[in-house]
Design a protein around this motif. Structure first.
Motif, PDB file in Angstrom:
ATOM      1  N   ALA A  20       0.797  -1.215   0.000  1.00  0.00           N
ATOM      2  CA  ALA A  20       0.000   0.000   0.000  1.00  0.00           C
ATOM      3  C   ALA A  20       0.836   1.275   0.000  1.00  0.00           C
ATOM      4  N   LEU A  21       2.127   1.151  -0.192  1.00  0.00           N
ATOM      5  CA  LEU A  21       2.984   2.327  -0.302  1.00  0.00           C
ATOM      6  C   LEU A  21       2.987   2.821  -1.750  1.00  0.00           C
ATOM      7  N   VAL A  22       3.571   3.996  -1.973  1.00  0.00           N
ATOM      8  CA  VAL A  22       3.546   4.617  -3.293  1.00  0.00           C
ATOM      9  C   VAL A  22       4.945   5.116  -3.639  1.00  0.00           C
ATOM     10  N   LEU A  23       5.346   4.928  -4.890  1.00  0.00           N
ATOM     11  CA  LEU A  23       6.582   5.517  -5.382  1.00  0.00           C
ATOM     12  C   LEU A  23       6.267   6.659  -6.341  1.00  0.00           C
ATOM     13  N   HIS A  24       6.924   7.784  -6.132  1.00  0.00           N
ATOM     14  CA  HIS A  24       6.913   8.867  -7.092  1.00  0.00           C
ATOM     15  C   HIS A  24       8.307   8.957  -7.699  1.00  0.00           C
ATOM     16  N   PHE A  25       8.412   9.629  -8.839  1.00  0.00           N
ATOM     17  CA  PHE A  25       9.673   9.644  -9.583  1.00  0.00           C
ATOM     18  C   PHE A  25       9.972  11.070 -10.026  1.00  0.00           C
ATOM     19  N   GLN A  26      11.181  11.542  -9.683  1.00  0.00           N
ATOM     20  CA  GLN A  26      11.585  12.883 -10.082  1.00  0.00           C
ATOM     21  C   GLN A  26      12.584  12.806 -11.225  1.00  0.00           C
ATOM     22  N   PRO A  27      12.339  13.538 -12.318  1.00  0.00           N
ATOM     23  CA  PRO A  27      13.203  13.441 -13.497  1.00  0.00           C
ATOM     24  C   PRO A  27      14.622  13.944 -13.250  1.00  0.00           C
ATOM     25  N   GLU A  28      15.569  13.239 -13.842  1.00  0.00           N
ATOM     26  CA  GLU A  28      16.964  13.681 -13.890  1.00  0.00           C
ATOM     27  C   GLU A  28      17.236  14.127 -15.317  1.00  0.00           C
ATOM     28  N   VAL A  29      17.714  15.369 -15.458  1.00  0.00           N
ATOM     29  CA  VAL A  29      17.831  16.015 -16.762  1.00  0.00           C
ATOM     30  C   VAL A  29      19.294  16.206 -17.133  1.00  0.00           C
ATOM     31  N   LEU A  43       9.908   7.636  -2.056  1.00  0.00           N
ATOM     32  CA  LEU A  43       8.872   6.864  -1.379  1.00  0.00           C
ATOM     33  C   LEU A  43       7.838   7.778  -0.734  1.00  0.00           C
ATOM     34  N   ARG A  44       6.583   7.408  -0.878  1.00  0.00           N
ATOM     35  CA  ARG A  44       5.481   8.082  -0.215  1.00  0.00           C
ATOM     36  C   ARG A  44       4.575   7.021   0.428  1.00  0.00           C
ATOM     37  N   TRP A  45       3.828   7.452   1.428  1.00  0.00           N
ATOM     38  CA  TRP A  45       2.872   6.561   2.079  1.00  0.00           C
ATOM     39  C   TRP A  45       1.517   7.252   2.099  1.00  0.00           C
ATOM     40  N   GLN A  46       0.560   6.662   1.403  1.00  0.00           N
ATOM     41  CA  GLN A  46      -0.794   7.192   1.399  1.00  0.00           C
ATOM     42  C   GLN A  46      -1.518   6.635   2.623  1.00  0.00           C
ATOM     43  N   HIS A  47      -1.374   7.349   3.733  1.00  0.00           N
ATOM     44  CA  HIS A  47      -1.960   6.878   4.993  1.00  0.00           C
ATOM     45  C   HIS A  47      -3.483   6.978   4.913  1.00  0.00           C
ATOM     46  N   PRO A  48      -4.198   5.993   5.444  1.00  0.00           N
ATOM     47  CA  PRO A  48      -5.658   5.970   5.282  1.00  0.00           C
ATOM     48  C   PRO A  48      -6.379   7.155   5.912  1.00  0.00           C
ATOM     49  N   THR A  49      -5.807   7.776   6.934  1.00  0.00           N
ATOM     50  CA  THR A  49      -6.484   8.904   7.567  1.00  0.00           C
ATOM     51  C   THR A  49      -5.660  10.193   7.553  1.00  0.00           C
ATOM     52  N   ARG A  50      -4.345  10.096   7.444  1.00  0.00           N
ATOM     53  CA  ARG A  50      -3.487  11.285   7.532  1.00  0.00           C
ATOM     54  C   ARG A  50      -3.037  11.802   6.172  1.00  0.00           C
ATOM     55  N   GLY A  51      -3.459  11.137   5.111  1.00  0.00           N
ATOM     56  CA  GLY A  51      -3.109  11.598   3.785  1.00  0.00           C
ATOM     57  C   GLY A  51      -1.722  11.169   3.352  1.00  0.00           C
ATOM     58  N   LEU A  52      -1.183  11.862   2.360  1.00  0.00           N
ATOM     59  CA  LEU A  52       0.097  11.490   1.782  1.00  0.00           C
ATOM     60  C   LEU A  52       1.229  11.924   2.701  1.00  0.00           C
ATOM     61  N   TRP A  54       5.381  11.989   3.607  1.00  0.00           N
ATOM     62  CA  TRP A  54       6.705  11.947   3.012  1.00  0.00           C
ATOM     63  C   TRP A  54       7.638  11.146   3.912  1.00  0.00           C
ATOM     64  N   PRO A  55       8.794  10.729   3.403  1.00  0.00           N
ATOM     65  CA  PRO A  55       9.704   9.885   4.196  1.00  0.00           C
ATOM     66  C   PRO A  55      10.047  10.457   5.569  1.00  0.00           C
ATOM     67  N   GLY A  56      10.197  11.777   5.663  1.00  0.00           N
ATOM     68  CA  GLY A  56      10.515  12.379   6.953  1.00  0.00           C
ATOM     69  C   GLY A  56       9.452  12.144   8.003  1.00  0.00           C
ATOM     70  N   ASP A  57       8.235  11.807   7.554  1.00  0.00           N
ATOM     71  CA  ASP A  57       7.142  11.569   8.489  1.00  0.00           C
ATOM     72  C   ASP A  57       7.144  10.158   9.058  1.00  0.00           C
ATOM     73  N   PHE A  58       7.850   9.227   8.391  1.00  0.00           N
ATOM     74  CA  PHE A  58       7.723   7.846   8.851  1.00  0.00           C
ATOM     75  C   PHE A  58       9.002   7.014   8.829  1.00  0.00           C
ATOM     76  N   LEU A  59      10.096   7.491   8.225  1.00  0.00           N
ATOM     77  CA  LEU A  59      11.305   6.663   8.168  1.00  0.00           C
ATOM     78  C   LEU A  59      11.899   6.416   9.556  1.00  0.00           C
ATOM     79  N   ALA A  60      11.877   7.433  10.416  1.00  0.00           N
ATOM     80  CA  ALA A  60      12.391   7.234  11.772  1.00  0.00           C
ATOM     81  C   ALA A  60      11.545   6.211  12.521  1.00  0.00           C
ATOM     82  N   VAL A  61      10.244   6.221  12.268  1.00  0.00           N
ATOM     83  CA  VAL A  61       9.354   5.231  12.866  1.00  0.00           C
ATOM     84  C   VAL A  61       9.721   3.835  12.375  1.00  0.00           C
ATOM     85  N   ALA A  62       9.938   3.711  11.065  1.00  0.00           N
ATOM     86  CA  ALA A  62      10.309   2.417  10.491  1.00  0.00           C
ATOM     87  C   ALA A  62      11.617   1.918  11.074  1.00  0.00           C
TER      88      ALA A  62
END
Length: 281
Positions: A20-29, A43-52, A54-62
């Protein structure tokens, strides 16, 4: 961890297990041609109640909950699968597009990490070097010889290698000739000084000159203004990412940009100014 963070643990574990996680991709030019030559996976996490989130919101938890290895492998496996969808794309200047993935120090030093990466490359029939791993100075802190041996092993199984947030290494740039790197990612704190002061230009110019002397490509991160991009071109920087070109995109849009997109408009080495993309998610 604060109690709020602890509340995220079971939901994050479930998100990994249930895909249920999401990957976004930023172009390299490519700064010389304007071509979109690759992507960085974010990496992004579409949390069911808190919305999208970013890694800073959950990597330390992981990390605190022991979920970081599972999270890291989820990202690598999905990126390998994404690269399979890029197979029909024609090469640019004879090279395949690359997808870059950040690897945590703890994952990099896991027993069997190299073998597992090699198995993933083989299973997905990925051409050598299309999957790129970005590591930090922290991840290489075991010493240059040990780090070189580890990176050599990874390169042998078919991945490209880069050092992320390269600005922190400015005092030890001489190690470039001892590590099998394809690229260094210039930290955006150095990019902010480009074109606005001589000191910033001098540092960036020195990094580019030394990296090129060792056959290493330089990629600027966090490029936001035309003046930054233009000055990086003048200084000989190879590639860049940032909101000047595009924010992170969902997979479908990223594939369209790889097939048809350019990061600049204009002719010659220095491109004409343009508005930055605002279609990021």
């Amino acid at each position: 961890m604060p109690s709020l963070d602890l509340d995220l643990v079971p939901a994050l574990s479930h998100a990994i297990d249930e895909d249920a996680l999401v990957l976004h991709f930023q172009p390299e030019v490519d700064l010389a041609s304007g071509a979109v030559v690759g992507m960085e996976a974010l990496l992004r996490w579409q949390h069911p109640t808190r919305g999208l989130l970013w890694p800073g919101d959950f990597l330390a938890v992981a990390d605190g909950a022991g979920l970081l290895p599972s999270l890291g492998w989820w990202v690598l496996e999905r990126c390998a699968g994404e690269l399979e969808t890029w197979r029909p794309l024609p090469p640019i200047d004879g090279a395949r597009r690359q997808l870059w993935v950040n690897v945590a120090a703890s994952q990099l030093h896991e027993p069997g990490f190299v073998d597992r990466v090699g198995a993933l490359v083989k299973e997905c029939s990925l051409p050598p070097g299309v999957l790129g791993l970005e590591v930090t100075e922290e991840a290489l802190a075991s010493g240059t010889k040990a780090a070189s041996a580890l990176l050599d092993s990874l390169r042998e199984v078919g991945v490209a290698l880069a050092v992320d947030d390269f600005g922190s290494w400015y005092s030890s740039l001489g190690t470039l000739d001892e590590l099998p790197l394809e690229a260094v990612k210039l930290d955006q704190t150095f990019v902010r000084g480009v074109g606005s002061d001589l000191e910033g230009d001098g540092i960036v110019s020195s990094v580019i000159e030394l990296a090129h002397a060792h056959g290493v490509r330089v990629v600027a991160e966090g490029v936001e203004s035309w003046s930054e991009g233009a000055r990086l071109c003048e200084l000989g920087c190879d590639r860049a990412l940032g909101y000047l070109f595009s924010g992170p995109q969902r997979a479908e849009q990223a594939r369209l940009m790889l097939a048809h997109g350019t990061g600049w408009q204009g002719s010659g080495r220095i491109p004409a100014p343009r508005e930055r993309h605002t279609t990021h998610h």
